[in-house]
Write a protein that holds these residues in place. Sequence first.
Motif, PDB file in Angstrom:
ATOM      1  N   UNK A  15     -24.908 -16.006  11.507  1.00 41.94           N
ATOM      2  CA  UNK A  15     -26.149 -16.750  11.706  1.00 41.94           C
ATOM      3  C   UNK A  15     -27.319 -15.774  11.809  1.00 41.94           C
ATOM      4  N   UNK A  16     -28.558 -16.318  11.745  1.00 39.00           N
ATOM      5  CA  UNK A  16     -29.733 -15.461  11.899  1.00 39.00           C
ATOM      6  C   UNK A  16     -29.740 -14.777  13.260  1.00 39.00           C
ATOM      7  N   UNK A  17     -29.278 -15.491  14.278  1.00 35.13           N
ATOM      8  CA  UNK A  17     -29.217 -14.900  15.622  1.00 35.13           C
ATOM      9  C   UNK A  17     -28.225 -13.748  15.654  1.00 35.13           C
ATOM     10  N   UNK A  18     -27.072 -13.908  14.961  1.00 32.60           N
ATOM     11  CA  UNK A  18     -26.073 -12.836  14.916  1.00 32.60           C
ATOM     12  C   UNK A  18     -26.615 -11.607  14.193  1.00 32.60           C
ATOM     13  N   UNK A  19     -27.376 -11.848  13.120  1.00 35.39           N
ATOM     14  CA  UNK A  19     -27.948 -10.737  12.348  1.00 35.39           C
ATOM     15  C   UNK A  19     -28.959  -9.970  13.190  1.00 35.39           C
ATOM     16  N   UNK A  20     -29.799 -10.698  13.904  1.00 33.41           N
ATOM     17  CA  UNK A  20     -30.803 -10.043  14.744  1.00 33.41           C
ATOM     18  C   UNK A  20     -30.143  -9.250  15.866  1.00 33.41           C
ATOM     19  N   UNK A  21     -29.084  -9.820  16.446  1.00 33.71           N
ATOM     20  CA  UNK A  21     -28.374  -9.145  17.525  1.00 33.71           C
ATOM     21  C   UNK A  21     -27.724  -7.856  17.015  1.00 33.71           C
ATOM     22  N   UNK A  22     -27.106  -7.942  15.835  1.00 32.77           N
ATOM     23  CA  UNK A  22     -26.460  -6.758  15.258  1.00 32.77           C
ATOM     24  C   UNK A  22     -27.490  -5.680  14.934  1.00 32.77           C
ATOM     25  N   UNK A  23     -28.635  -6.101  14.418  1.00 37.68           N
ATOM     26  CA  UNK A  23     -29.708  -5.157  14.085  1.00 37.68           C
ATOM     27  C   UNK A  23     -30.198  -4.418  15.331  1.00 37.68           C
ATOM     28  N   UNK A  24     -30.447  -5.160  16.394  1.00 34.78           N
ATOM     29  CA  UNK A  24     -30.901  -4.541  17.653  1.00 34.78           C
ATOM     30  C   UNK A  24     -29.886  -3.533  18.166  1.00 34.78           C
ATOM     31  N   UNK A  25     -28.616  -3.886  18.047  1.00 34.11           N
ATOM     32  CA  UNK A  25     -27.562  -2.983  18.513  1.00 34.11           C
ATOM     33  C   UNK A  25     -27.573  -1.677  17.721  1.00 34.11           C
ATOM     34  N   UNK A  26     -27.721  -1.778  16.378  1.00 32.49           N
ATOM     35  CA  UNK A  26     -27.703  -0.585  15.539  1.00 32.49           C
ATOM     36  C   UNK A  26     -28.958   0.267  15.736  1.00 32.49           C
ATOM     37  N   UNK A  27     -30.102  -0.386  15.955  1.00 30.94           N
ATOM     38  CA  UNK A  27     -31.336   0.368  16.196  1.00 30.94           C
ATOM     39  C   UNK A  27     -31.201   1.226  17.443  1.00 30.94           C
ATOM     40  N   UNK A  28     -30.557   0.665  18.470  1.00 35.80           N
ATOM     41  CA  UNK A  28     -30.367   1.433  19.705  1.00 35.80           C
ATOM     42  C   UNK A  28     -29.501   2.667  19.463  1.00 35.80           C
ATOM     43  N   UNK A  29     -28.593   2.561  18.495  1.00 31.78           N
ATOM     44  CA  UNK A  29     -27.679   3.677  18.240  1.00 31.78           C
ATOM     45  C   UNK A  29     -28.273   4.725  17.300  1.00 31.78           C
TER      46      UNK A  29
END
Length: 375
Positions: A15-29
Motif C-alpha cells: 500500500x502507499x502507507x507501506x511504501x512511505x514507511x519503507x522509504x522512511x526506514x531506508x532514509x534513516x539507514x
Amino acid sequence: MEDLYKILEVDRSASQADIKKAYHKLVKLYHPDLHPGDKENEEKFKKINAAYTVLSDPEKRSRYDQFGTTNPNADPFSGMGGFGGVDFGDLFDLFGGGFGGFHSRQSYNPNAARRGNDIEMLVRVSLLEAFTGVTRNIDVMKSENCSHCNGTGAKPGTKPETCPKCKGRGQVQQTQRSFLGSFTTITTCPDCHGTGQIIREKCGECGGTGHIRKKKTLEVKIPAGVERNMRLRIPDAGEAGINGGQAGDLYLIIDVEIDPKFERQGADLHTSVVLTYPQAVLGTEAEIKTLDGKSAKISVPAGTNHGQILKIKGKGMPKINTKTFGDLYAHVFIDVPTKLTDKQRELIKSLAEEMKTPVGNGEKGFFDKFKDLFK
C-alpha cells in the motif's frame, strides 16, 4: 534496470502507507549525512529517492507497473539526478525538522522554569505496620534553592550576565552546505554550558549552582494495606526545580518484612493451627491469634485431616484505600505426642484394637513386663 520495489524492499502489492514507511526506514539507514564521503552509499540513496518518487505517485506507479518505467522510452532513474520530485517535507517530518535531527523547529529557552528530579527511597515496614498503617519520619537528602543567593548562583549584590557567545540562548548554531542544500547544526554553548548566563562572581554557599544539598526530615503516613514494591508518591518532596520550576516528587518504595507466624498472599493471610488427634477426629472450636494480636474462633469439623485449610473470612489484610479485608487461612497441623501417661497409652492401644490397627513393634514395653511379674 533495477526493480523499484526491490530497491524500497516492498512487495508489488504494498500500500502507499507501506511504501512511505519503507522509504522512511531506508532514509534513516542510508542518508548521506550519516555516511560522509561514502560514494557507494550516496548512489544507493539516490536510487532510494528515485524509486520513492515513482512508487509514491499513483499515476507514475501505474505506468511503471504496466511498462516497467514511467515512460516507455525512458529509464525511471534518468533525469532525476537521484532526488528529482522528492518530497522534502517527508524528510523534515522524519528527522524532526532537519536531516539527522540536527535542526529543531522548537525554540529552546535555557532560562525557562524546569521541574526538579524525582527521588526514590526504600522504606521497610513490618507486616503488622502494613496491617495497621504507620507514620514514619523519613530523612531525605535533597537539593534546595540556595537561600544565600536566592537560587541565582551569583554572589549577593551581583547578577548573572547574559552569555555573549550565544546571546542567552544556551545554544550555538552552524550552517553547513552539502549537495542536498544547507543544513544547520545546533549544539550546547561551550561558554555557558547551556544556561544562557555567565556568572562572574559565584555565590560562596552554593558555588554558583544556585542549589545546596540538605537533609530534610519528612513525616510520612504509610496507609494500611501497603504491599511490597508499592510506590507511594509524596508531591513536591523531590529535588528543587530550576529557574523557579516546581520541585520533583518523592517516591517511597515499600518493602514489607517477613513475619514468622503469618505469610501474606495479596490481601489474604496464612497461618497454622495445631490440633490434637481427638480434636481432629471429633471436631472442636479452636482459637487462633490474628495478626493484630486479637483472637478469633474457628469451627473445626469432625474428621479434619493434617494439612487441611480452614478459612476465617475478613481476618486478613486490609485492602488499601477500601474498607474491606482479605481472609485468614489456617493450615491444620495434628500434634502427635511423644510422651504419654500409662493411661493414655492404654487408651490408645484400646482404640487401635477397636479399629483393628496394628501398633507397636511387637516388643513389650517396661510396664507390660512389670505387669507380667504379678500374673
